[in-house]
Design a protein around this motif. Structure first.
Motif, PDB file in Angstrom:
ATOM      1  N   HIS A 128      -1.811   0.283  -3.460  1.00 42.95           N
ATOM      2  CA  HIS A 128      -0.882  -0.611  -4.146  1.00 42.95           C
ATOM      3  C   HIS A 128      -0.100   0.088  -5.241  1.00 42.95           C
ATOM      4  CE1 HIS A 128      -1.474  -4.452  -2.293  1.00 42.95           C
ATOM      5  NE2 HIS A 128      -2.758  -4.202  -2.202  1.00 42.95           N
ATOM      6  N   GLU A 175      -7.244   1.525  -0.736  1.00 43.15           N
ATOM      7  CA  GLU A 175      -6.968   1.357  -2.172  1.00 43.15           C
ATOM      8  C   GLU A 175      -7.771   2.330  -3.023  1.00 43.15           C
ATOM      9  OE1 GLU A 175      -6.412  -2.345  -3.776  1.00 43.15           O
ATOM     10  OE2 GLU A 175      -5.758  -3.297  -1.925  1.00 43.15           O
ATOM     11  N   ARG A 214     -15.219   4.652  -6.124  1.00 47.24           N
ATOM     12  CA  ARG A 214     -14.235   4.924  -5.067  1.00 47.24           C
ATOM     13  C   ARG A 214     -14.170   6.421  -4.761  1.00 47.24           C
ATOM     14  NH1 ARG A 214     -11.842   0.609  -3.702  1.00 47.24           N
ATOM     15  NH2 ARG A 214     -11.725  -1.065  -5.235  1.00 47.24           N
ATOM     16  N   MET A 228       2.522   2.049  -6.214  1.00 45.37           N
ATOM     17  CA  MET A 228       3.682   2.579  -5.509  1.00 45.37           C
ATOM     18  C   MET A 228       4.096   3.954  -6.020  1.00 45.37           C
ATOM     19  SD  MET A 228       4.462   0.813  -3.077  1.00 45.37           S
ATOM     20  CE  MET A 228       3.370  -0.491  -2.618  1.00 45.37           C
ATOM     21  N   ASP A 229       3.868   4.196  -7.305  1.00 46.03           N
ATOM     22  CA  ASP A 229       4.221   5.519  -7.824  1.00 46.03           C
ATOM     23  C   ASP A 229       3.451   6.593  -7.074  1.00 46.03           C
ATOM     24  OD1 ASP A 229       5.993   4.535  -9.652  1.00 46.03           O
ATOM     25  OD2 ASP A 229       4.480   4.311 -11.233  1.00 46.03           O
ATOM     26  N   GLN A 286      11.536  -4.782  -0.017  1.00 46.86           N
ATOM     27  CA  GLN A 286      11.617  -5.459  -1.314  1.00 46.86           C
ATOM     28  C   GLN A 286      11.319  -6.932  -1.172  1.00 46.86           C
ATOM     29  OE1 GLN A 286      14.878  -4.790  -3.818  1.00 46.86           O
ATOM     30  NE2 GLN A 286      14.803  -2.570  -3.637  1.00 46.86           N
ATOM     31  N   ALA A 299       9.587  -8.350   1.205  1.00 43.54           N
ATOM     32  CA  ALA A 299       8.182  -8.552   1.552  1.00 43.54           C
ATOM     33  C   ALA A 299       7.326  -8.571   0.301  1.00 43.54           C
ATOM     34  CB  ALA A 299       7.722  -7.449   2.498  1.00 43.54           C
ATOM     35  N   TYR A 300       7.727  -7.741  -0.686  1.00 44.26           N
ATOM     36  CA  TYR A 300       6.908  -7.665  -1.896  1.00 44.26           C
ATOM     37  C   TYR A 300       7.262  -8.713  -2.920  1.00 44.26           C
ATOM     38  CZ  TYR A 300       3.980  -3.706  -1.054  1.00 44.26           C
ATOM     39  OH  TYR A 300       3.001  -2.904  -0.579  1.00 44.26           O
ATOM     40  N   LEU A 301       8.535  -9.059  -2.995  1.00 46.70           N
ATOM     41  CA  LEU A 301       8.943  -9.924  -4.103  1.00 46.70           C
ATOM     42  C   LEU A 301       9.220 -11.347  -3.657  1.00 46.70           C
ATOM     43  CD1 LEU A 301      11.251  -7.454  -5.994  1.00 46.70           C
ATOM     44  CD2 LEU A 301       8.968  -8.202  -6.634  1.00 46.70           C
ATOM     45  N   PRO A 306       2.175  -6.437   1.300  1.00 50.93           N
ATOM     46  CA  PRO A 306       1.605  -7.398   0.346  1.00 50.93           C
ATOM     47  C   PRO A 306       0.178  -7.778   0.705  1.00 50.93           C
ATOM     48  CG  PRO A 306       3.357  -8.419   1.642  1.00 50.93           C
ATOM     49  CD  PRO A 306       3.328  -6.979   2.017  1.00 50.93           C
ATOM     50  N   ASN A 307      -0.476  -8.429  -0.228  1.00 45.18           N
ATOM     51  CA  ASN A 307      -1.829  -8.935   0.016  1.00 45.18           C
ATOM     52  C   ASN A 307      -1.880  -9.773   1.282  1.00 45.18           C
ATOM     53  OD1 ASN A 307      -3.303  -7.935  -2.007  1.00 45.18           O
ATOM     54  ND2 ASN A 307      -3.094  -9.687  -3.371  1.00 45.18           N
ATOM     55  N   ARG A 329      11.859   2.780  -0.080  1.00 44.88           N
ATOM     56  CA  ARG A 329      12.216   2.215  -1.365  1.00 44.88           C
ATOM     57  C   ARG A 329      13.560   1.499  -1.279  1.00 44.88           C
ATOM     58  NH1 ARG A 329      12.349   6.698  -5.354  1.00 44.88           N
ATOM     59  NH2 ARG A 329      10.135   6.861  -4.879  1.00 44.88           N
TER      60      ARG A 329
END
Lengths: 235, 670, 254
Positions: free
Chosen positions: C197, C165, C146, C199-200, C233, C235-237, C37-38, C227
């Motif tokens: 960032h 990024e 970039r 994820m795909d 999960q 950590a991200y959500l 995460p940020n 995944r």
């Protein structure tokens, strides 16, 4: 229906040639907590910058309590009852805790009252009142930043990524504070990457990607789609 | 023992006065990030004003003090903050240096204009009442100064630590944007800081004027002591600034007192005067390394770069003009043309250093002096001697840059300033250079055995040198070195990660720039036949910088125009000492010009370069409309117009592209 | 031996710990993702690896050699190249001249008499921005800038490429092309470590992923493993309830 405390109508903003906000429509009803979610680069922070007067929009309107605020500077808005806690540690690292609190009185509340409210809510800050803010832990610094939200008695509170880089328990504590501020009737717009955490305290949620609000709804509706939005469709 | 105590008393007094001046500097710098080179000049002007009130007009001392310190100085401070230095804190450091240098020149001009050179003196306070403390005599002036410095310290402490606006001043150092979100008004904070800072400069000037004398330059250069003291506190720490000021005052006093016991002291008579400069240099050398900054993209520069061919055509034209002039002009006028060529070459060295490299040198004329002395002393009036003189200047330039290799921007500029003063006061006056201001003789240059004897020919030759160096500078700009220089300016971090050791680029740049300036000095020595150390005084470097800032430091054409401009000024009666009565006015005009224009490094050339695109983009279509029959070719300049767009990313704190740049395509497309 | 070894690195800014005993390795010839995460400390890690930030403690090893105290430019000479999250293109130069400058720096004196035009064209073409060659770098879109930074880094022929990024500012098809380019670089034997960032993209191209949270590595593994990882999960959500958060804090303090 009463006039919303904040209403953005077709707000556009750009960094040079690159348009970051492409027509944002968003309402924050009076007294409500609205979570603004979405992946990085979606334009959430930029929207907060536009609302708080730190960045100029290229077109569109921002109404606060029904008044079109156009060209108002960040410090004017701050004195008129808009409190913005920006991303990162929004404290002055080379000032002591007490000096940071003293500056919070610029928003219009007497210094003594600021100290009282802050220290009674966060006793830890009282213990550290002569310590330089920059030497405190991340969580304590964010507490100090939140003290401004508590003490400045705002009409509208903007929170940007409160949880960034903080341990879960501390994030939890901070969101308890948010809930408490909300109970006192303050309207809140909070930008958050941790969707679940923010959704716990919010009345409504909006999702931003690509410079637009792509979904709005009740927290539980939004919760269901968030994993897809953040971790990609496969998650 | 008695002597030691006496020196201590004098040292404490001097230190106290330095501390007062330095604390004002710290206050303004730390709240607005504008380093005020003119801090000393401000103190000088107000010392004169105080003299005017209290002596010339005979007002009571208390009233004069209130008028100067309580009214005029604070109002001037607010004016400076609001009008002159507004927004400079976020600009490249070069812009704030140029603007405050211009302010210095302007203030000196104002002082000269209002109070022409004359014998003036400010009396010490209560001169007849001396206090005997054992064997030591203390004057009231000394006691008052020390007491005032303590009061200033206490007052600043209360302001900064006990009041909200003072706390806001310290907060705005860290993060002015956040202060806005708190509801604080940073413009009021900045205005107050400048009001107080300017009053403190005035106070320092008034207290020291009776001791130093009411002299334009001596009082202005007092600021070096303030810089040195402030530097000990890294320009932000007031207690350390006081420590620095005291240490400097005491050290200077002991040196004055005990110099006679040092072997070889007769050669070091200039030493006490340069103590502050030495002190400043020492502290700069000891400063820790500044980390590479990341997170900023900016494109600046962009005066159009002509092709070599075009430059050669222009250069050829210039030479032809000078040849024609040489045929019809009196020797004394030709001397001025030759001098202009010297200025032009020194300005070219600034184009290289400041325009392309982004470093400001406040002592470029000193390097010219090094070249001149080397050329004269070598007594080899041929290309070999010239080359050696250039190499010596380059080596000296490298020597200045080497110890401060780790420093950037402001600190590097201050190091050059300390160097300039050092050379002024110690080296140029010592026996192995000019010998106490005696003229030094130099012979005219001979090229491959051909003596260039007549002034006319010599002037033509100097113009040829100017053109040749212009071509070299243009070639450098167009070549890999020029690109690397611009790259280091745009992003040091990226250069580092691409494998470039930026520190050596900096040394090489300083060395080559000093070498070019040295060449100018050597040629000037040959032209004049005799040179004196006054030809290369520190102040001339500032004048030159101001001049080149007006015309644009990013282009060779700017240097050429600046040199011609200086030459034309020479024709006006009264430039550089010919006529005292208008010299001040000229300084004022130059200073004001650079304040107006100096923020844009492209200078006046920015507007000149715009003329063609304006004619083609604006005028041609209008003419074509009016006179459809005219065979005017209207070109589409949509892609060539200047665009002020800023590149950035969402949420990123991007530096903005300089709005006032010339679009190189617009001109190149012609 | 791994190409890069970040060994127990700590970075503190005042009272804030940006990187907290981070420990991870990057194998030669792989594409490794560094996600989180940020504010998790990813960019600070990059700065430590490239030498722009001195760690409070810990070591960075390249090929088993300690490079913790090595200055930035010498690390570059040893084959570390990078791009920046906040762009560091040379704004006053054209896109082509950005790359030309990188080649000049890399080649030193030996490059003076060589025309670099073909190389520049090739590099710009490779990252897909040849069409912007003559535009000033501060006037091109973020995505192009970039890719320009990538081309510039490639000009120095790096063994280890750090991308911060890289895909932000690219549209879908550009991102896809960029993914292919990354695979191509890896097949040449270059090693890629990237903060990303999208994820795909990360899931599609990475051989290994390290997840950074609060300055520490909380998970490592293949895309599929990451995944499925609950910690990731979270950590991200964020956390659904307090008990959850308390559990997590316990785990982390162990």
């Amino acid at each position: 229906m009463s006039v919303p405390i904040l209403e953005c109508v077709d707000v556009h903003a750009a960094y040079g040639r690159i348009e970051v906000l492409r027509g944002v429509d968003l309402k924050v009803p009076r007294g409500a907590v609205v979570a603004l979610l979405g992946p990085n680069g979606g334009g959430k922070s930029t929207l907060l910058k536009v609302i708080s007067g730190q960045m100029e929009k290229t077109s569109g309107h921002v109404h606060m309590a029904g008044v079109n605020v156009h060209g108002a500077s960040a410090d004017d808005l701050a004195r008129l009852g808009l409190t913005t806690i920006p991303e990162g540690r929004s404290v002055f690292p080379n000032l002591t805790v007490e000096e940071n609190l003293l500056l919070m009185s610029y928003a219009g509340v007497a210094p003594d009252k600021v100290f009282d409210t802050a220290y009674s809510y966060f006793p830890r800050l009282h213990e550290r009142r002569y310590q330089l803010a920059g030497t405190m832990s991340g969580g304590e610094q964010q507490m100090l930043a939140m003290a401004r939200a508590l003490t400045s008695d705002p009409a509208l509170l903007l929170l940007d990524e409160l949880s960034m880089g903080l341990a879960p328990l501390i994030v939890d504590e901070l969101y308890e504070t948010v809930a408490k501020i909300a109970e006192s009737g303050v309207s809140i717009l909070c930008v958050e990457q941790f969707a679940r955490t923010a959704l716990r305290v919010s009345d409504y949620a909006a999702v931003m990607t690509g410079g637009r609000v792509v979904a709005t709804g009740e927290p539980n509706e939004i919760n269901e789609i968030m994993a897809d939005v953040i971790l990609g469709g496969a998650a | 023992m008695g002597a030691f105590l006496s020196y201590t008393v004098i040292g404490i007094f001097t230190g106290a006065a330095y501390a007062i001046a330095a604390s004002g500097l710290v206050l303004t710098y730390s709240t607005t990030r504008v380093f005020n080179i003119a801090h000393g000049a401000v103190g000088m002007v107000f010392a004169f004003l105080y003299w005017d009130f209290s002596v010339k007009q005979g007002l009571p001392v208390w009233l004069s003090l209130i008028l100067v310190l309580g009214v005029c100085a604070p109002l001037t401070g607010v004016f400076i903050q609001r009008v002159i230095t507004r927004g400079l804190g976020n600009a490249p450091v070069g812009a704030s240096l140029v603007v405050t240098v211009a302010m210095t020149v302007m203030l000196i001009g104002i002082a000269r204009q209002i109070w022409p050179p004359d014998a003036r003196s400010l009396e010490q306070y209560f001169p007849d009442h001396l206090i005997h403390m054992g064997s030591v005599i203390v004057t009231w002036q000394q006691i008052i100064t020390v007491v005032v410095s303590i009061l200033v310290a206490a007052g600043l402490y209360v302001l900064l630590s006990r009041t909200r606006i003072g706390t806001a001043m310290r907060a705005s150092v860290d993060n002015p944007d956040l202060l806005h979100l708190y509801g604080g008004r940073s413009d009021i904070v900045a205005a107050l800081a400048w009001a107080v800072g300017t009053s403190l400069a005035a106070l320092g000037g008034i207290l020291l004027a009776p001791v130093i004398g009411l002299q334009y330059f001596d009082l202005t250069l007092l600021v070096i002591s303030a810089y040195a003291a402030a530097m000990l506190g890294k320009l932000t720490n007031l207690p350390l600034t006081y420590v620095g000021a005291m240490g400097l005052g005491l050290g200077q006093s002991y040196i004055v007192g005990y110099l006679q016991y040092i072997p070889g002291h007769d050669k070091l008579t200039g030493l006490p005067a340069v103590m502050p400069a030495l002190f400043l240099f020492a502290i700069l050398v000891l400063l820790p390394q500044a980390p590479l900054r990341i997170g900023q993209v900016k494109g600046l520069v962009s005066a159009p770069v002509p092709t070599l061919g075009r430059s050669a055509v222009f250069g050829g034209g210039l030479i032809v003009v000078v040849i024609l002039m040489a045929a019809g002009m009196a020797d004394s006028d030709l001397l001025l043309v030759g001098t202009a060529a010297t200025y032009g070459i020194v300005m070219l060295s600034l184009v290289l250093l400041t325009g392309y490299g982004g470093f400001v040198s406040l002592a470029q004329f000193t390097f010219a002096g090094v070249g001149a002395v080397a050329y004269a002393k070598l007594d080899q009036p041929n290309l070999f001697g010239l080359l050696v003189a250039v190499l010596i200047s380059a080596a000296v330039g490298a020597l200045v840059a080497l110890p401060v290799l780790r420093l950037t921007g402001l600190y590097l500029a201050l190091a050059t300033m300390a160097f300039g003063l050092l050379m002024d006061k110690v080296v140029f006056t010592s026996s192995w250079a000019f010998e106490f201001n005696n003229p030094l003789n130099a012979k005219r240059l001979s090229i491959f055995g051909t003596h260039v004897n007549s002034i006319g020919n010599y002037t033509i030759m100097m113009t040829v040198f100017f053109v040749l160096i212009s071509l070299v500078v243009v070639a450098v700009r167009r070549g890999p070195l020029g690109r690397i220089l611009i790259a280091t300016r745009d992003s040091q971090a990226a250069c580092g990660t691409l494998g470039l050791d930026i520190r050596w680029v900096r040394v090489a740049l300083f060395a080559s720039s000093a070498g070019v300036a040295g060449l100018a000095g050597a040629l000037l020595a040959g032209l004049r036949g005799t040179i004196v150390s006054n030809d290369f005084i520190f102040f001339n470097s500032l004048l030159l910088l101001v001049c080149v800032a007006i015309w644009g430091v990013t282009s060779v054409s700017g240097a050429a125009m600046g040199a011609i401009f200086l030459m034309l000024l020479n024709y006006l009666p009264g430039f550089l000492g010919k006529n005292e009565s208008t010299q001040g006015l000229l300084f004022i005009l130059l200073g004001a010009g650079a304040i107006l224009i100096g923020r844009n490094p492209n200078g006046l050339m920015f507007w000149v370069f715009k003329i063609p695109s304006w004619i083609q983009g604006g005028l041609f279509p209008v003419l074509a409309d009016r006179f459809p029959g005219m065979a005017l070719k209207v070109r589409d300049f949509a892609g060539g117009d200047r665009d002020d767009e800023v590149i950035g990313e969402p949420g990123g704190a991007h530096a903005h592209r300089d709005e006032e740049e010339v679009d190189s395509d617009a001109v190149a497309a012609r | 031996m791994p190409l890069l070894h970040v060994d127990d690195v700590v970075v503190q800014f005042g009272g804030v710990t940006a990187v907290n005993h981070a420990q991870f390795e990057v194998e030669e010839g792989t594409i490794t993702g560094l996600i989180g995460p940020n504010g998790a400390g990813k960019t600070t890690c990059f700065n430590v690896i490239t030498g722009l930030q001195t760690p409070t403690s810990g070591k960075v090893l390249l090929d088993g050699r300690d490079i913790t105290r090595m200055p930035v430019h010498r690390r570059s000479r040893r084959g570390i190249g990078r791009t920046f999250q906040r762009l560091e293109a040379f704004g006053s130069l054209t896109v082509a001249d950005n790359v030309r400058t990188a080649l000049d720096i890399h080649d030193g004196f030996s490059g003076i008499f060589r025309s670099a035009n073909a190389d520049i064209e090739h590099l710009l073409d490779r990252v897909g921005i040849a069409g912007y060659a003559q535009e000033r770098a501060d006037s091109v879109p973020t995505g192009v800038a970039r890719l320009l930074e990538l081309a510039r880094a490639l000009a120095c022929d790096p063994r280890l490429l750090l991308l911060d990024e890289p895909s932000s500012g690219l549209d879908e098809s550009e991102t896809e092309a960029f993914g292919d380019l990354l695979k191509e670089l890896a097949s040449e034997g270059r090693t890629v470590l990237m903060v990303e960032h999208d994820m795909d993209l990360v899931m599609a191209v990475c051989d290994a992923i390290h997840v950074l949270d609060f300055g520490s590595i909380i998970a490592q593994g293949t895309p599929a493993e990451i995944r499925a990882n609950k910690l990731v999960q979270k950590a991200y959500l964020g956390y659904a309830d307090e008990a959850d958060a308390a559990d997590e804090t316990k785990v982390m303090s162990l």
